[in-house]
Design an enzyme around this catalytic site. Structure first.
Site, PDB file in Angstrom:
ATOM      1  N   SER A 221       0.819  -1.212   0.000  1.00  0.00           N
ATOM      2  CA  SER A 221       0.000   0.000   0.000  1.00  0.00           C
ATOM      3  C   SER A 221       0.852   1.261   0.000  1.00  0.00           C
ATOM      4  O   SER A 221       2.012   1.261   0.429  1.00  0.00           O
ATOM      5  CB  SER A 221      -0.924   0.001   1.218  1.00  0.00           C
ATOM      6  OG  SER A 221      -1.696  -1.183   1.257  1.00  0.00           O
TER       7      SER A 221
HETATM    8  N1  SAM Z   1      -0.592  -5.085   4.108  1.00  0.00           N
HETATM    9  C1  SAM Z   1       0.132  -5.360   2.898  1.00  0.00           C
HETATM   10  C2  SAM Z   1       1.499  -4.748   2.888  1.00  0.00           C
HETATM   11  O1  SAM Z   1       1.866  -4.059   3.843  1.00  0.00           O
HETATM   12  O2  SAM Z   1       2.226  -4.986   1.913  1.00  0.00           O
HETATM   13  C3  SAM Z   1      -0.620  -4.983   1.659  1.00  0.00           C
HETATM   14  C4  SAM Z   1      -1.709  -5.947   1.390  1.00  0.00           C
HETATM   15  S1  SAM Z   1      -2.297  -6.050  -0.277  1.00  0.00           S
HETATM   16  C5  SAM Z   1      -2.945  -4.443  -0.575  1.00  0.00           C
HETATM   17  C6  SAM Z   1      -3.743  -7.073   0.052  1.00  0.00           C
HETATM   18  C7  SAM Z   1      -3.421  -8.515   0.420  1.00  0.00           C
HETATM   19  O3  SAM Z   1      -4.597  -9.144   0.913  1.00  0.00           O
HETATM   20  C8  SAM Z   1      -2.943  -9.331  -0.762  1.00  0.00           C
HETATM   21  O4  SAM Z   1      -1.676  -9.857  -0.497  1.00  0.00           O
HETATM   22  C9  SAM Z   1      -4.013 -10.433  -0.884  1.00  0.00           C
HETATM   23  O5  SAM Z   1      -3.490 -11.678  -1.309  1.00  0.00           O
HETATM   24  C10 SAM Z   1      -4.538 -10.496   0.534  1.00  0.00           C
HETATM   25  N2  SAM Z   1      -5.879 -11.063   0.700  1.00  0.00           N
HETATM   26  C11 SAM Z   1      -6.980 -10.898  -0.064  1.00  0.00           C
HETATM   27  N3  SAM Z   1      -8.009 -11.581   0.445  1.00  0.00           N
HETATM   28  C12 SAM Z   1      -7.563 -12.190   1.580  1.00  0.00           C
HETATM   29  C13 SAM Z   1      -8.160 -13.041   2.574  1.00  0.00           C
HETATM   30  N4  SAM Z   1      -9.431 -13.395   2.527  1.00  0.00           N
HETATM   31  N5  SAM Z   1      -7.379 -13.452   3.596  1.00  0.00           N
HETATM   32  C14 SAM Z   1      -6.084 -13.106   3.677  1.00  0.00           C
HETATM   33  N6  SAM Z   1      -5.458 -12.309   2.771  1.00  0.00           N
HETATM   34  C15 SAM Z   1      -6.199 -11.860   1.744  1.00  0.00           C
END
Ligand code: SAM
Length: 233
Positions: free
Chosen positions: A68
């Protein structure tokens, strides 16, 4: 020798990021600002994007996912307001950068990621940086993580169509949930606070854009919620 050795000091890059992207836009919590001054964000991005690590936008990290924008990490962390005694749950480990910020501020961090490769990569970086207060879980974060509940704070770093009920249930009284809620391509940064009586109070904090939260209590697939152009069969 790294990009930063050649070109400029990464500490200077972080100081500028904090001053011009966070403080200038109203992030004031000194603990949050200090954590973002400290965590080496360039170690959480792919090597070919290191030069861009402190820029004012999100970056791709592989598997179609993103780290992000620094401001969004700062804003969500300020809204969560983790205290040194807190146990915090993060949904969407991604690169692990937000988990590092949380690990600086809270006592214990539990972070869930549905993509195993991302979880493993994040774990390697965070362990190499010496973080010992993070538990990594691979699975569907929309169901929360009951074994370590309740949580003083829950942060969801993917866009949800609605607030997953298990996350409300796993929030401690007095706890706070920060989550982008809305459409597939645009969400509202939403805070749900559970008071001591168990009542939930919801507030909204502006628009944001996140990749989708996919799971039992989220979007059902990679394409769920995508707009279909009218008239096209
Ligand atoms: N917090 C992260 C960072 O600091 O880099 C950024 C996260 S990225 C915007 C969103 C993440 O959520 C992705 O890696 C995606 O695979 C994960 N994601 C989506 N749905 C999910 C779920 N139901 N449970 C766990 N992770 C999930």
């Amino acid at each position: 020798m790294s990009f930063f050795d050649h070109h400029y000091n990464d500490q200077t890059a972080r100081e500028r990021m904090v001053r011009y992207q966070l403080e200038a836009r109203g992030i004031t919590n000194p603990r949050v600002l200090d954590a973002m001054r400290k965590v080496p964000r360039h170690l959480f991005v792919p090597p070919e994007r290191v030069y861009d690590a402190y820029s004012d936008h999100a970056l791709p990290i592989g598997e179609g996912q993103t780290i992000s924008q620094p401001y969004m990490v700062g804003l969500m962390t300020e809204l969560l307001d983790p205290a040194p005694s807190h146990r915090v749950l993060e949904i969407g480990t991604g690169s692990g950068y937000q988990a590092a910020i949380l690990a600086e501020l809270a006592n214990e961090v539990v972070t869930i990621e549905r993509e195993e490769t991302l979880s493993q990569r994040a774990r390697e970086v965070l362990e190499s940086l010496g973080y010992r207060n993070i538990t990594f879980v691979v699975g569907d974060g929309t169901e929360g993580y009951p074994p370590l509940a309740p949580y003083d704070g829950i942060i969801v770093t993917a866009g949800a169509p609605f607030i997953p009920q298990p996350l409300i249930e796993q929030l401690a009284s007095g706890g706070r949930l920060v989550i982008p809620v809305g459409h597939r391509y645009e969400q509202v940064l939403t805070v749900a606070e559970k008071d001591e009586q168990g009542n939930v109070h919801v507030s909204e904090h502006g628009y944001c854009v996140f990749v989708p939260l996919i799971g039992k209590y989220g979007w059902q697939s990679e394409t769920d919620g995508e707009w279909e152009p009218e008239g096209v069969v």
